[in-house]
Design a protein around this motif. Structure first.
Motif, PDB file in Angstrom:
ATOM      1  N   VAL A  81       3.417  40.361 -54.088  1.00 41.76           N
ATOM      2  CA  VAL A  81       3.612  41.211 -52.873  1.00 41.76           C
ATOM      3  C   VAL A  81       4.105  42.790 -53.522  1.00 41.76           C
ATOM      4  O   VAL A  81       3.206  43.604 -53.024  1.00 41.76           O
ATOM      5  CB  VAL A  81       4.674  40.783 -52.054  1.00 41.76           C
ATOM      6  N   GLU A  82       4.784  42.760 -54.499  1.00 40.40           N
ATOM      7  CA  GLU A  82       5.158  44.108 -55.238  1.00 40.40           C
ATOM      8  C   GLU A  82       3.971  44.659 -55.685  1.00 40.40           C
ATOM      9  O   GLU A  82       3.893  45.652 -55.608  1.00 40.40           O
ATOM     10  CB  GLU A  82       6.266  43.744 -56.343  1.00 40.40           C
ATOM     11  N   ALA A  97       1.953  45.955 -53.036  1.00 39.55           N
ATOM     12  CA  ALA A  97       2.249  47.302 -52.387  1.00 39.55           C
ATOM     13  C   ALA A  97       2.261  48.459 -53.361  1.00 39.55           C
ATOM     14  O   ALA A  97       1.868  49.325 -53.074  1.00 39.55           O
ATOM     15  CB  ALA A  97       3.956  47.024 -52.158  1.00 39.55           C
ATOM     16  N   GLN A  98       2.325  48.193 -54.670  1.00 40.17           N
ATOM     17  CA  GLN A  98       1.945  49.311 -55.594  1.00 40.17           C
ATOM     18  C   GLN A  98       0.439  49.778 -55.490  1.00 40.17           C
ATOM     19  O   GLN A  98       0.334  50.979 -55.667  1.00 40.17           O
ATOM     20  CB  GLN A  98       2.263  48.598 -56.990  1.00 40.17           C
ATOM     21  N   GLU A 144      -1.416  49.583 -52.804  1.00 34.43           N
ATOM     22  CA  GLU A 144      -1.699  50.203 -51.699  1.00 34.43           C
ATOM     23  C   GLU A 144      -1.022  51.745 -51.673  1.00 34.43           C
ATOM     24  O   GLU A 144      -1.721  52.679 -51.309  1.00 34.43           O
ATOM     25  CB  GLU A 144      -0.803  49.244 -50.426  1.00 34.43           C
ATOM     26  N   ASN A 145       0.072  51.645 -52.212  1.00 34.49           N
ATOM     27  CA  ASN A 145       0.595  53.172 -52.508  1.00 34.49           C
ATOM     28  C   ASN A 145      -0.286  54.043 -53.481  1.00 34.49           C
ATOM     29  O   ASN A 145      -0.204  55.105 -53.032  1.00 34.49           O
ATOM     30  CB  ASN A 145       1.926  52.975 -53.216  1.00 34.49           C
ATOM     31  N   TYR A 198       1.078  48.754 -45.284  1.00 32.44           N
ATOM     32  CA  TYR A 198       2.102  49.012 -46.153  1.00 32.44           C
ATOM     33  C   TYR A 198       3.565  48.487 -45.496  1.00 32.44           C
ATOM     34  O   TYR A 198       4.269  47.721 -46.259  1.00 32.44           O
ATOM     35  CB  TYR A 198       2.238  50.628 -46.374  1.00 32.44           C
ATOM     36  N   LYS A 251       3.704  45.882 -43.640  1.00 32.12           N
ATOM     37  CA  LYS A 251       3.514  44.382 -43.578  1.00 32.12           C
ATOM     38  C   LYS A 251       4.089  43.854 -45.121  1.00 32.12           C
ATOM     39  O   LYS A 251       4.704  42.899 -45.134  1.00 32.12           O
ATOM     40  CB  LYS A 251       2.406  43.793 -43.204  1.00 32.12           C
ATOM     41  N   LEU A 252       3.516  44.736 -46.074  1.00 30.96           N
ATOM     42  CA  LEU A 252       4.010  44.331 -47.213  1.00 30.96           C
ATOM     43  C   LEU A 252       5.561  44.411 -47.663  1.00 30.96           C
ATOM     44  O   LEU A 252       6.078  43.636 -48.239  1.00 30.96           O
ATOM     45  CB  LEU A 252       3.006  45.039 -48.432  1.00 30.96           C
ATOM     46  N   ASN A 253       5.970  45.650 -47.148  1.00 33.42           N
ATOM     47  CA  ASN A 253       7.331  45.815 -47.350  1.00 33.42           C
ATOM     48  C   ASN A 253       8.091  44.792 -46.708  1.00 33.42           C
ATOM     49  O   ASN A 253       9.177  44.513 -46.989  1.00 33.42           O
ATOM     50  CB  ASN A 253       7.607  47.158 -46.982  1.00 33.42           C
ATOM     51  N   PHE A 271       8.075  41.765 -48.395  1.00 32.25           N
ATOM     52  CA  PHE A 271       8.962  41.695 -49.759  1.00 32.25           C
ATOM     53  C   PHE A 271      10.562  41.570 -49.274  1.00 32.25           C
ATOM     54  O   PHE A 271      11.288  40.844 -50.053  1.00 32.25           O
ATOM     55  CB  PHE A 271       8.533  42.876 -50.569  1.00 32.25           C
TER      56      PHE A 271
END
Length: 73
Positions: A7-8, A11-12, A14-15, A49, A51-53, A56
């Motif tokens: 997931v991290e 997220a990275q 996606e960022n 973003y 949803k990922l956060n 996590f």
């Protein structure tokens, strides 16, 4: 733990995608290409973003509960 790492990483990724979109948006605005800037802005999709956060954070909470339940000898 493996899912937290995945997931991290997502997220990275996606960022990084969002950062590139922001760069393109500002370039389009600088060229007064407002239609293109708007198209790119719509592609940001905050939902991904968020949803990922949220996932996590949920995994982090689950890990805390597991750690509390581990009995040390």
């Amino acid at each position: 733990m493996d899912e937290m790492i995945e997931v991290e990483k997502a997220a990275q990724k996606e960022n990084a995608r969002r950062t590139e979109l922001e760069k393109q948006i500002f370039e389009a605005l600088g060229k007064c290409n407002f239609g293109r800037a708007n198209e790119l802005l719509v592609a940001m999709d905050d939902d991904i973003y968020l949803k990922l956060n949220a996932r996590f954070d949920q995994l982090k909470q689950e890990a805390k509960v597991l750690m509390k339940n581990i009995k040390m000898p």
